[in-house]
Design a protein around this motif. Structure first.
Motif, mmCIF file in Angstrom:
data_model
loop_
_atom_site.group_PDB
_atom_site.id
_atom_site.type_symbol
_atom_site.label_atom_id
_atom_site.label_comp_id
_atom_site.label_asym_id
_atom_site.label_seq_id
_atom_site.Cartn_x
_atom_site.Cartn_y
_atom_site.Cartn_z
ATOM 1 N N TRP A 209 0.842 -1.182 0.000
ATOM 2 C CA TRP A 209 0.000 0.000 0.000
ATOM 3 C C TRP A 209 0.887 1.246 0.000
ATOM 4 O O TRP A 209 2.103 1.162 0.190
ATOM 5 N N THR A 210 0.240 2.427 -0.180
ATOM 6 C CA THR A 210 0.960 3.695 -0.195
ATOM 7 C C THR A 210 0.318 4.656 0.785
ATOM 8 O O THR A 210 -0.906 4.760 0.862
ATOM 9 N N ARG A 211 1.160 5.340 1.550
ATOM 10 C CA ARG A 211 0.685 6.379 2.475
ATOM 11 C C ARG A 211 0.866 7.729 1.793
ATOM 12 O O ARG A 211 1.937 8.026 1.264
ATOM 13 N N ALA A 212 -0.184 8.560 1.798
ATOM 14 C CA ALA A 212 -0.108 9.849 1.103
ATOM 15 C C ALA A 212 -1.109 10.827 1.683
ATOM 16 O O ALA A 212 -2.108 10.435 2.291
ATOM 17 N N THR A 213 -0.839 12.103 1.484
ATOM 18 C CA THR A 213 -1.762 13.173 1.849
ATOM 19 C C THR A 213 -2.471 13.635 0.575
ATOM 20 O O THR A 213 -1.822 14.103 -0.359
ATOM 21 N N LEU A 214 -3.794 13.491 0.570
ATOM 22 C CA LEU A 214 -4.578 13.835 -0.622
ATOM 23 C C LEU A 214 -5.378 15.107 -0.383
ATOM 24 O O LEU A 214 -5.926 15.305 0.706
ATOM 25 N N PRO A 215 -5.482 15.986 -1.375
ATOM 26 C CA PRO A 215 -6.316 17.191 -1.240
ATOM 27 C C PRO A 215 -7.788 16.817 -1.309
ATOM 28 O O PRO A 215 -8.183 15.949 -2.092
ATOM 29 N N VAL A 216 -8.613 17.484 -0.511
ATOM 30 C CA VAL A 216 -10.059 17.241 -0.520
ATOM 31 C C VAL A 216 -10.776 18.584 -0.561
ATOM 32 O O VAL A 216 -10.279 19.594 -0.067
ATOM 33 N N GLU A 217 -11.970 18.590 -1.139
ATOM 34 C CA GLU A 217 -12.725 19.818 -1.300
ATOM 35 C C GLU A 217 -13.376 20.265 0.004
ATOM 36 O O GLU A 217 -13.356 21.434 0.357
ATOM 37 N N SER A 218 -13.998 19.309 0.718
ATOM 38 C CA SER A 218 -14.738 19.619 1.934
ATOM 39 C C SER A 218 -14.922 18.313 2.701
ATOM 40 O O SER A 218 -14.738 17.229 2.135
ATOM 41 N N PRO A 219 -15.305 18.367 3.989
ATOM 42 C CA PRO A 219 -15.568 17.125 4.719
ATOM 43 C C PRO A 219 -16.637 16.266 4.044
ATOM 44 O O PRO A 219 -16.514 15.043 3.986
ATOM 45 N N GLU A 220 -17.683 16.903 3.503
ATOM 46 C CA GLU A 220 -18.747 16.137 2.855
ATOM 47 C C GLU A 220 -18.237 15.452 1.591
ATOM 48 O O GLU A 220 -18.525 14.277 1.347
ATOM 49 N N HIS A 221 -17.483 16.167 0.785
ATOM 50 C CA HIS A 221 -16.943 15.577 -0.436
ATOM 51 C C HIS A 221 -15.964 14.472 -0.107
ATOM 52 O O HIS A 221 -15.971 13.400 -0.738
ATOM 53 N N ALA A 222 -15.073 14.707 0.861
ATOM 54 C CA ALA A 222 -14.081 13.705 1.227
ATOM 55 C C ALA A 222 -14.757 12.429 1.722
ATOM 56 O O ALA A 222 -14.328 11.317 1.403
ATOM 57 N N GLU B 175 -10.358 -0.365 -0.407
ATOM 58 C CA GLU B 175 -9.048 -0.093 -0.994
ATOM 59 C C GLU B 175 -8.351 1.098 -0.339
ATOM 60 O O GLU B 175 -7.251 1.460 -0.751
ATOM 61 N N VAL B 176 -8.969 1.709 0.681
ATOM 62 C CA VAL B 176 -8.366 2.869 1.319
ATOM 63 C C VAL B 176 -8.661 2.852 2.813
ATOM 64 O O VAL B 176 -9.692 2.334 3.252
ATOM 65 N N GLU B 177 -7.728 3.393 3.593
ATOM 66 C CA GLU B 177 -7.925 3.603 5.036
ATOM 67 C C GLU B 177 -7.583 5.048 5.353
ATOM 68 O O GLU B 177 -6.487 5.520 5.037
ATOM 69 N N VAL B 178 -8.517 5.764 5.960
ATOM 70 C CA VAL B 178 -8.283 7.154 6.352
ATOM 71 C C VAL B 178 -7.596 7.176 7.710
ATOM 72 O O VAL B 178 -8.090 6.588 8.676
ATOM 73 N N LEU B 179 -6.463 7.868 7.790
ATOM 74 C CA LEU B 179 -5.709 7.972 9.041
ATOM 75 C C LEU B 179 -5.970 9.305 9.746
ATOM 76 O O LEU B 179 -5.958 9.367 10.973
ATOM 77 N N ALA B 180 -6.184 10.363 8.984
ATOM 78 C CA ALA B 180 -6.425 11.689 9.558
ATOM 79 C C ALA B 180 -7.080 12.548 8.483
ATOM 80 O O ALA B 180 -6.933 12.283 7.281
ATOM 81 N N PRO B 181 -7.857 13.567 8.930
ATOM 82 C CA PRO B 181 -8.118 13.984 10.310
ATOM 83 C C PRO B 181 -9.042 13.000 11.037
ATOM 84 O O PRO B 181 -9.790 12.257 10.404
ATOM 85 N N GLU B 182 -8.976 13.034 12.352
ATOM 86 C CA GLU B 182 -9.723 12.072 13.160
ATOM 87 C C GLU B 182 -11.231 12.184 12.924
ATOM 88 O O GLU B 182 -11.938 11.170 12.908
ATOM 89 N N GLU B 183 -11.737 13.423 12.734
ATOM 90 C CA GLU B 183 -13.178 13.600 12.516
ATOM 91 C C GLU B 183 -13.641 12.867 11.253
ATOM 92 O O GLU B 183 -14.709 12.242 11.237
ATOM 93 N N LEU B 184 -12.818 12.926 10.202
ATOM 94 C CA LEU B 184 -13.171 12.234 8.960
ATOM 95 C C LEU B 184 -13.102 10.732 9.135
ATOM 96 O O LEU B 184 -13.982 9.998 8.672
ATOM 97 N N ARG B 185 -12.084 10.268 9.840
ATOM 98 C CA ARG B 185 -11.960 8.831 10.094
ATOM 99 C C ARG B 185 -13.160 8.318 10.885
ATOM 100 O O ARG B 185 -13.732 7.257 10.554
ATOM 101 N N GLU B 186 -13.557 9.066 11.921
ATOM 102 C CA GLU B 186 -14.699 8.642 12.736
ATOM 103 C C GLU B 186 -15.999 8.664 11.935
ATOM 104 O O GLU B 186 -16.852 7.776 12.086
ATOM 105 N N ARG B 187 -16.150 9.651 11.054
ATOM 106 C CA ARG B 187 -17.372 9.749 10.260
ATOM 107 C C ARG B 187 -17.486 8.576 9.286
ATOM 108 O O ARG B 187 -18.563 7.991 9.118
ATOM 109 N N ILE B 188 -16.364 8.201 8.672
ATOM 110 C CA ILE B 188 -16.386 7.060 7.760
ATOM 111 C C ILE B 188 -16.623 5.766 8.525
ATOM 112 O O ILE B 188 -17.363 4.882 8.076
#
Length: 316
Positions: A268-281, A291-304
């Motif tokens: 796998w690859t670890r990377a920082t990706l640009p996102v438009e907004s919390p809703e879009h992300a 195929e993906v695991e969100v590591l941060a921000p914590e709020e986005l990880r918890e929401r997913i």
């Protein structure tokens, strides 16, 4: 290639009239000394090319001299044919003129080159809109194009996304842009950008449009697109992504992965990706599934994670 540069000098003088050696050198991106040598070569070949000294001097062709398209190289003829594919001409109401111009160009070519470009024309076709884009009709496109050709102000009824949804506008047209199968009008005051398919009514006035001195449509469009993308991505998400997930990334996300991605031992690859907004992300990253695991921000990880638990219960 020297022969190509000599032809360029002839065409520049034929279309622009008198030009100094310094101006020719700037256009051709060569030294002034190279221009002097090229002019001598043209003289030796019998081209009626003359130089005038003085402040208003420069090189010029004998009045009435015209170079022929039989001097075109194969690659140059190919470029003219492919640049002239009739995608935009028909929409602008110029289909008939385009066909006439193509016939004249074809007739001016030597027979071997004519046969070559005829074969080439059957091998390329442009279908600009994306696969899932809805076809949009722009009934007033020809009217906008006419305003640009004649340099006149437009009075339009325009539909926009916020209230009031229909507004009247006086527009000074600066240029038309075709992007992803959709036409956009860049117009003053501003300038601002308008979707041509959102014009509900149009009147071509007798008032003369005034384009700001030095306005460059292509440069303006590039700058506005860069500003749009800069404002579009307001945040970042740190993720781990599989090779299959990485292959599904496009645009800014794919570029970010290529630029800052760090491979991990499991492939796998670890990377920082640009996102438009919390809703879009949230929607975008959920679409990649396992195929993906969100590591941060914590709020986005918890929401997913909360969405994943809801889905597990619903389909459990």
């Amino acid at each position: 290639m020297k022969s190509s540069r000599l032809l360029s000098i002839l065409l520049l003088l034929q279309t622009r009239g008198t030009m100094t050696a310094a101006r020719l050198a700037e256009e051709l991106e060569v030294s002034v000394r190279t221009v002097y040598r090229d002019v001598e070569a043209l003289h030796a070949a019998g081209v009626p090319l003359y130089g005038d000294a003085g402040h208003r001097g420069g090189y010029r062709l004998l009045a009435g001299h015209r170079s022929r398209l039989t001097d075109l190289y194969a690659r140059e003829a190919e470029a003219l044919v492919l640049a002239g594919l009739p995608v935009a001409a028909d929409e602008l109401g110029l289909g008939g003129h385009f066909a006439d111009a193509q016939l004249k160009l074809r007739a001016a070519l030597p027979v071997p080159l004519r046969e070559h470009v005829d074969r080439l024309r059957t091998r390329f076709h442009i279908d600009a809109p994306g696969w899932y884009a809805e076809e949009t009709e722009a009934p007033f496109l020809s009217g906008v194009a006419e305003a640009l050709r004649t340099g006149r102000v437009l009075a339009v009824r325009y539909r926009r996304w916020k209230e009031p949804s229909e507004v009247d506008r006086r527009l000074e047209p600066y240029g038309l842009v075709l992007k992803a199968g959709r036409w956009y009008l860049v117009a003053g005051p501003g300038p601002r950008t308008y979707r041509v398919d959102q014009i509900l009514d149009l009147t071509l006035t007798e008032e003369e449009a005034r384009i700001p001195e030095g306005f460059d449509l292509a440069a303006h469009w590039r700058a506005s697109q860069a500003d749009f993308h800069a404002r579009l991505h307001q945040g970042d998400a740190l993720v781990r992504i599989s090779p299959r997930g990485a292959a599904r990334l496009t645009g800014a996300a794919a570029r970010a992965l290529a630029e800052n991605g760090t491979p991990e031992p499991d492939g796998w690859t670890r990377a920082t990706l640009p996102v438009e907004s919390p809703e879009h992300a949230h929607g975008f990253l959920l679409g990649l599934g396992e195929e993906v695991e969100v590591l941060a921000p914590e709020e986005l990880r918890e929401r997913i994670a909360a969405t994943a638990r809801t889905l597990a219960q619903r389909y459990g």
